[in-house]
Structure formats: structure tokens, C-alpha cells
Design an enzyme around this catalytic site. Structure first.
Site, short mmCIF file in Angstrom:
data_model
loop_
_atom_site.label_atom_id
_atom_site.label_comp_id
_atom_site.label_asym_id
_atom_site.label_seq_id
_atom_site.Cartn_x
_atom_site.Cartn_y
_atom_site.Cartn_z
N CYS A 156 0.82 -1.23 0.00
CA CYS A 156 0.00 0.00 0.00
C CYS A 156 0.84 1.27 0.00
O CYS A 156 0.34 2.35 -0.27
CB CYS A 156 -0.95 0.00 1.18
N HIS A 166 -3.28 7.21 2.17
CA HIS A 166 -3.75 5.92 1.67
C HIS A 166 -5.12 5.64 2.29
O HIS A 166 -5.30 5.80 3.51
CB HIS A 166 -2.74 4.83 2.02
N ASN A 194 -10.52 -0.03 -0.16
CA ASN A 194 -9.05 0.07 -0.07
C ASN A 194 -8.46 -0.50 -1.36
O ASN A 194 -8.56 -1.70 -1.60
CB ASN A 194 -8.59 -0.73 1.16
#
Ligand code: UT7
Length: 322
Positions: free
Chosen positions: A112, A249, A279
Site C-alpha cells: 500500500c 492511503h 481500499n
């Protein structure tokens, strides 16, 4: 000399699954997913929407936004952990799809935090004047790495791609800080399927899907993200008041709110789109950047902090001027 963002683009798969779709597939509810994460829906890639396809569509839009031709790009970096093919790398596939014949291309996997790490890598090449124009992409088809029997993870993730074009400019500013904590890596894992025990036998495939100790990763994120943001501000000699946006993020609305609270900064400075996208790992920051750019929310001269965190464990923050 540093790269300045000249254009952004993104791609969202056509198929959308909302929380009610998931509650028909497993024991979950819109109330639980929204309450714990802020997610309402996510895009799920179809068969034709490969990571390379999504990355290329995002890249084309970024080129249009920048007013550049594919032939002008001399570096393509793709951050991904979910590409269908190991070889050729996704960046080479993007090169072929968009006709960026003059570019050097490779992929990078930083989970990520990957987009931020790819941006840092591109900036290092640009800073040395090895290349002058870079296309940096975060693209993920996480639905391929999701165990649809595991409600504690599968409701969280989505697919998509985001891209930025960087061009060297004398007056551009880019300051970054990153860290890795390999000792904490077991809290977020996904094994490769490219091993004999998976290909030659009917071994349990569960480790080849994303597995997460959500509470551990949550604790890591809310403590390390504010720390690294403050680190990058100090490096740059900037105050919190000078920052227009913190683009984090998109892993959980509660993580973003907690970071804002910890930093004593208003939540309005932390744009969010997790509600609609879930996500998307390394695609989340460029997807958010593109959305805010296209909405006209980013003005020339704005100071923006990007911050990524996740598998590895890895985390970082970068400061740039729009
Ligand atoms: O992008 C990479 C970085 N990732 C992250 O930053 C994610 C960080 N972690 C998180 O965001 C949160 O930990 C989660 C959203 C993943 C989970 O939230 P939580 O508040 O930590 O919930 P939990 O895992 O402790 O689960 C609470 C309860 C459990 O039931 P019991 O034991 O209390 O009876 C779970 O079994 O919720 C249950 N549960 C669910 N219930 C309905 C877990 N998943 C679900 C679900 N639907 N999908």
C-alpha cells in the site's frame, strides 16, 4: 531539479459491488462495514480489466491532462502487487498499450506504500536528470488476492488504477521520508502461488490470499503516519498551517480521522474517497489525487502531503507543491 506533477488520470472498473451485495454472499452487513471502515461500495475488475489495462487507461487520461504525447515519456513505473503476469512487467505492458516507445519501464512492489515509493524512485531519476518525464502508476486488482470466504478482509478491498505524469522543473519541490519495519511484516501477508506445493498438489490456498491482523495494522498506521508526516514537514521547514491537503492511503476512514485528531488538524484537510472505492492499496493515493485534481480542488502553489502505509510493514510521506 525535481519532477512536478503535470497531469493525473484514473480508471475505475465498470462493475460496482455495494455492501448489500456482500451481505447476500456472507455474514456481514452495511452497518458493520460502514461503521468500521466508512466503505459503502467498491469497484471489481472484470475479466478484460486486467491490471495492465486499468493502468494504461489511467495513463492515457493522465497524458491528456498533461497535454503530452506517449512518445515524450522516458520512464514508466508501475506499483502493483496484483498483476496477472509476472513477466513482462506491467509497466512494459502499459508501454505497449499506450505507445510510449521511448520509455524505460519496470514495476515495483511496496504494497500500500508502493505508489509513494514509485514516486520517490521516479523523482530520484528525475533529480539526477537521467530522465525528464515520468509516468508513475498505482494499479491493483485486489479482488484476485481476496479470500471471499474471509469476511474480515474481503469487505475492505477494491480494484482500480491511478496515474501521474511528472516533468522536471527547476522550481519544483519534492521532499520525502520513508521507513520499513520488516519485523512487523507477518501482520499483513499474501503468499505467492508460484510454488510447487500450490501448483502440483491441491494444497490449502488460504495463505495465497491477503491475510491481516487488522487491529495490529490499525495501531501501526495511527501511530506511524502522524510521525512520518511531521518528519517530512520538519525536513521541509514547513508548518502544518501551510499544508492545504493531507492525502492518505485510503485504508479506513477511522484511520484518517485518528491521524487528523492526533495531528490536531481539521478533518477537511484530509480528502477521502474510500466510501466509493474501498481500499485499493497502491492505487488509492493517485485515485484520490486525480479526483481532487479533476474537481478543481488543487490550486497552483498548494502544499500537499501524500502518505502511504501498509504491508511490509512500510510507511512514508512526501511533500509537494501543486
Ligand atoms: O491497506 C493496508 C493497511 N490496512 C489497514 O490499515 C487496515 C487496518 N485495520 C482496520 O481497518 C480494522 O482493524 C478492520 C476494519 C480491518 C477491522 O475492524 P476492527 O474494529 O479491528 O474489528 P475486529 O477485527 O476486531 O472485529 C470485530 C468483530 C469481530 O467479532 P467479535 O469477535 O467481536 O464477536 C469480528 O468477527 O467484528 C467481526 N467481523 C465482522 N462482522 C461483520 C469481522 N469482519 C466482519 C464483517 N462483518 N465483515
Amino acid at each position: 531539479m525535481t519532477g512536478k506533477i503535470k497531469g493525473t488520470g484514473s480508471y475505475r472498473p465498470v462493475q460496482v459491488w455495494d455492501n448489500d451485495n456482500l451481505s447476500h454472499m456472507m455474514d456481514t452487513s452495511d452497518e458493520w462495514i460502514r461503521g468500521r471502515t466508512g466503505i459503502r461500495q467498491r469497484h471489481i475488475a472484470g475479466q478484460e480489466e486486467t491490471v495492465a489495462y486499468m493502468a494504461a487507461r489511467a495513463a492515457e487520461k493522465a497524458l491528456t491532462d498533461a497535454g503530452m504525447w506517449p512518445e515524450q515519456i522516458d520512464l514508466i513505473l508501475v506499483s502493483t502487487m496484483s498483476a496477472e503476469r509476472i513477466m513482462p512487467c506491467t509497466a512494459c505492458e502499459v508501454q505497449k498499450l499506450i505507445g510510449a516507445v521511448n520509455a524505460t519501464c519496470f514495476d515495483l512492489n511496496g504494497a500500500c506504500t508502493g505508489f509513494l515509493l514509485a514516486l520517490n524512485t521516479a523523482q530520484a531519476y528525475l533529480g539526477q536528470q537521467i530522465y525528464h518525464r515520468a509516468l508513475v502508476i498505482g494499479a491493483e486488482a485486489l479482488s484476485h488476492l481476496t479470500n471471499w470466504q474471509d469476511r474480515s478482509t474481503c469487505v475492505l478491498f477494491g480494484d482500480g488504477a491511478g496515474a501521474v505524469i511528472l516533468e522536471n522543473e527547476e522550481s519544483a519541490v519534492y521532499i520525502q521520508a520513508t521507513h520499513s519495519m520488516g519485523n512487523g511484516g507477518e501482520s499483513l501477508t499474501c503468499a505467492s502461488r508460484n510454488r510447487p506445493e500450490f501448483t502440483e498438489t491441491r494444497a490449502d490456498l488460504s495463505s495465497t490470499y491477503m491475510q491481516m491482523d487488522g487491529k495490529e495494522v490499525f495501531k501501526f498506521a495511527v501511530s506511524k503516519v502522524p510521525e512520518v508526516i511531521l518528519e517530512v514537514l520538519e525536513k521541509a521547514g514547513k508548518t502544518k498551517e501551510e499544508i492545504r491537503y493531507y492525502m492518505l492511503h485510503q485504508a479506513n476512514q477511522r484511520i484518517v480521522s485518528s491521524v487528523a485528531k492526533h495531528m490536531k488538524e481539521p478533518l477537511e484537510k484530509f480528502p477521502m474517497n474510500i466510501e466509493n472505492l474501498g481500499n485499493t492499496s497502491s492505487a488509492s493515493i493517485p485515485l484520490l489525487l486525480d479526483e481532487w485534481n479533476k474537481k478543481g480542488e488543487l490550486k497552483a502553489g498548494d502544499w500537499v502531503v501524500l502518505s502511504g502505509f501498509g504491508g511490509g510493514l512500510t510507511y512514508g510521506a512526501s511533500l509537494l507543491q501543486w
